[in-house]
Design a protein around this motif. Structure first.
Motif, mmCIF file in Angstrom:
data_model
loop_
_atom_site.group_PDB
_atom_site.id
_atom_site.type_symbol
_atom_site.label_atom_id
_atom_site.label_comp_id
_atom_site.label_asym_id
_atom_site.label_seq_id
_atom_site.Cartn_x
_atom_site.Cartn_y
_atom_site.Cartn_z
ATOM 1 N N THR A 1 59.591 -39.808 -29.446
ATOM 2 C CA THR A 1 60.020 -40.355 -28.161
ATOM 3 C C THR A 1 61.078 -39.451 -27.550
ATOM 4 O O THR A 1 62.118 -39.206 -28.155
ATOM 5 N N SER A 2 60.800 -38.964 -26.358
ATOM 6 C CA SER A 2 61.745 -38.158 -25.604
ATOM 7 C C SER A 2 62.484 -39.083 -24.640
ATOM 8 O O SER A 2 61.855 -39.847 -23.907
ATOM 9 N N THR A 3 63.814 -39.032 -24.658
ATOM 10 C CA THR A 3 64.605 -39.899 -23.779
ATOM 11 C C THR A 3 64.932 -39.236 -22.458
ATOM 12 O O THR A 3 65.262 -39.918 -21.495
ATOM 13 N N SER A 4 64.869 -37.900 -22.410
ATOM 14 C CA SER A 4 65.181 -37.150 -21.187
ATOM 15 C C SER A 4 64.421 -35.834 -21.203
ATOM 16 O O SER A 4 64.061 -35.326 -22.263
ATOM 17 N N THR A 5 64.221 -35.296 -20.020
ATOM 18 C CA THR A 5 63.609 -33.976 -19.858
ATOM 19 C C THR A 5 64.399 -33.243 -18.794
ATOM 20 O O THR A 5 64.791 -33.846 -17.802
ATOM 21 N N PHE A 6 64.657 -31.949 -19.030
ATOM 22 C CA PHE A 6 65.243 -31.188 -17.934
ATOM 23 C C PHE A 6 64.364 -29.997 -17.608
ATOM 24 O O PHE A 6 63.610 -29.510 -18.443
ATOM 25 N N TYR A 7 64.439 -29.591 -16.350
ATOM 26 C CA TYR A 7 63.639 -28.492 -15.830
ATOM 27 C C TYR A 7 64.597 -27.412 -15.361
ATOM 28 O O TYR A 7 65.477 -27.673 -14.540
ATOM 29 N N ALA A 8 64.424 -26.205 -15.898
ATOM 30 C CA ALA A 8 65.338 -25.095 -15.597
ATOM 31 C C ALA A 8 64.530 -23.869 -15.186
ATOM 32 O O ALA A 8 63.292 -23.873 -15.235
ATOM 33 N N GLN A 9 65.229 -22.808 -14.812
ATOM 34 C CA GLN A 9 64.553 -21.560 -14.469
ATOM 35 C C GLN A 9 63.737 -21.087 -15.668
ATOM 36 O O GLN A 9 64.131 -21.270 -16.826
ATOM 37 N N ILE A 10 62.606 -20.467 -15.393
ATOM 38 C CA ILE A 10 61.657 -20.109 -16.447
ATOM 39 C C ILE A 10 62.240 -19.115 -17.458
ATOM 40 O O ILE A 10 61.820 -19.079 -18.606
ATOM 41 N N ASP A 11 63.230 -18.323 -17.083
ATOM 42 C CA ASP A 11 63.807 -17.346 -18.003
ATOM 43 C C ASP A 11 64.920 -17.920 -18.888
ATOM 44 O O ASP A 11 65.537 -17.203 -19.678
ATOM 45 N N THR A 12 65.162 -19.234 -18.801
ATOM 46 C CA THR A 12 66.169 -19.887 -19.637
ATOM 47 C C THR A 12 65.716 -19.856 -21.099
ATOM 48 O O THR A 12 64.561 -20.123 -21.397
ATOM 49 N N VAL A 13 66.628 -19.518 -22.009
ATOM 50 C CA VAL A 13 66.324 -19.497 -23.441
ATOM 51 C C VAL A 13 66.887 -20.774 -24.058
ATOM 52 O O VAL A 13 68.091 -21.002 -24.035
ATOM 53 N N CYS A 14 65.993 -21.607 -24.584
ATOM 54 C CA CYS A 14 66.393 -22.903 -25.125
ATOM 55 C C CYS A 14 65.471 -23.270 -26.292
ATOM 56 O O CYS A 14 64.525 -24.043 -26.121
ATOM 57 N N PRO A 15 65.707 -22.714 -27.488
ATOM 58 C CA PRO A 15 64.813 -22.986 -28.607
ATOM 59 C C PRO A 15 64.867 -24.443 -29.085
ATOM 60 O O PRO A 15 65.862 -25.141 -28.862
ATOM 61 N N ALA A 16 63.789 -24.888 -29.711
ATOM 62 C CA ALA A 16 63.752 -26.225 -30.314
ATOM 63 C C ALA A 16 64.932 -26.373 -31.259
ATOM 64 O O ALA A 16 65.359 -25.411 -31.891
ATOM 65 N N ARG B 1 56.249 -23.259 -18.052
ATOM 66 C CA ARG B 1 55.265 -23.655 -17.045
ATOM 67 C C ARG B 1 55.224 -22.544 -15.993
ATOM 68 O O ARG B 1 55.902 -22.603 -14.990
ATOM 69 N N ASP B 2 54.441 -21.505 -16.291
ATOM 70 C CA ASP B 2 54.379 -20.317 -15.451
ATOM 71 C C ASP B 2 53.185 -20.407 -14.510
ATOM 72 O O ASP B 2 52.040 -20.392 -14.951
ATOM 73 N N GLY B 3 53.465 -20.498 -13.223
ATOM 74 C CA GLY B 3 52.416 -20.604 -12.224
ATOM 75 C C GLY B 3 51.743 -19.279 -11.905
ATOM 76 O O GLY B 3 50.756 -19.241 -11.181
ATOM 77 N N GLY B 4 52.279 -18.182 -12.449
ATOM 78 C CA GLY B 4 51.689 -16.873 -12.169
ATOM 79 C C GLY B 4 51.677 -16.590 -10.675
ATOM 80 O O GLY B 4 52.687 -16.692 -10.008
ATOM 81 N N LYS B 5 50.504 -16.283 -10.155
ATOM 82 C CA LYS B 5 50.378 -15.959 -8.730
ATOM 83 C C LYS B 5 50.053 -17.181 -7.885
ATOM 84 O O LYS B 5 49.874 -17.082 -6.688
ATOM 85 N N LEU B 6 49.961 -18.354 -8.519
ATOM 86 C CA LEU B 6 49.704 -19.574 -7.763
ATOM 87 C C LEU B 6 50.960 -19.981 -6.989
ATOM 88 O O LEU B 6 52.082 -19.710 -7.427
ATOM 89 N N PRO B 7 50.802 -20.663 -5.858
ATOM 90 C CA PRO B 7 51.968 -21.066 -5.057
ATOM 91 C C PRO B 7 52.613 -22.348 -5.598
ATOM 92 O O PRO B 7 52.728 -23.354 -4.906
ATOM 93 N N VAL B 8 53.015 -22.312 -6.854
ATOM 94 C CA VAL B 8 53.672 -23.454 -7.493
ATOM 95 C C VAL B 8 54.953 -22.957 -8.160
ATOM 96 O O VAL B 8 55.060 -21.785 -8.520
ATOM 97 N N PRO B 9 55.942 -23.825 -8.358
ATOM 98 C CA PRO B 9 57.195 -23.380 -8.977
ATOM 99 C C PRO B 9 57.040 -23.149 -10.483
ATOM 100 O O PRO B 9 56.533 -24.009 -11.202
ATOM 101 N N SER B 10 57.450 -22.006 -10.944
ATOM 102 C CA SER B 10 57.474 -21.727 -12.383
ATOM 103 C C SER B 10 58.790 -22.246 -12.930
ATOM 104 O O SER B 10 59.834 -22.121 -12.286
ATOM 105 N N HIS B 11 58.767 -22.834 -14.140
ATOM 106 C CA HIS B 11 59.984 -23.410 -14.707
ATOM 107 C C HIS B 11 59.843 -23.587 -16.216
ATOM 108 O O HIS B 11 58.762 -23.413 -16.773
ATOM 109 N N LEU B 12 60.937 -23.944 -16.850
ATOM 110 C CA LEU B 12 60.957 -24.288 -18.270
ATOM 111 C C LEU B 12 61.184 -25.789 -18.365
ATOM 112 O O LEU B 12 62.166 -26.305 -17.825
ATOM 113 N N GLU B 13 60.267 -26.493 -19.025
ATOM 114 C CA GLU B 13 60.382 -27.939 -19.236
ATOM 115 C C GLU B 13 60.960 -28.140 -20.629
ATOM 116 O O GLU B 13 60.365 -27.722 -21.622
#
Length: 91
Positions: free
Chosen positions: A40-55, A75-87
């Motif tokens: 069970t995850s109680t929270s999730t944060f979304y940060a810039q894709i280059d953030t380093v956050c190991p388990a 969550r890398d969108g590559g060339k798609l027009p979507v925001p890339s991020h780290l979940e």
């Protein structure tokens, strides 16, 4: 956030604490940990894709509550027009 760097004879070891700009979602949901178990995850944060956050990293939320990273998913969108991020899913 204090990144997990490994275990020692005295328990888990963490790197220096850093501040991470992110969007925090305090929503409880079931997720899969790195070992495949459902937890069970109680929270999730979304940060810039280059953030380093190991388990197993230690995270202090704005409320002051300390928690642990279950998994960090790129969550890398590559060339798609979507925001890339780290979940980052938190215990």
């Amino acid at each position: 956030m204090s990144p997990y760097i490994g275990d020692s004879a005295y328990g888990p070891q963490y790197g220096p604490a850093i501040t991470v700009r992110c969007f925090l979602d305090d929503q409880t949901r079931t997720v899969r940990a790195a070992d495949g178990q459902e937890v069970t995850s109680t929270s999730t944060f979304y940060a810039q894709i280059d953030t380093v956050c190991p388990a197993e990293s230690r995270v202090t939320l704005p409320s002051g509550r300390q928690t642990t990273v279950i998994a960090a998913l790129r969550r890398d969108g590559g060339k798609l027009p979507v925001p890339s991020h780290l979940e980052v899913q938190l215990l």
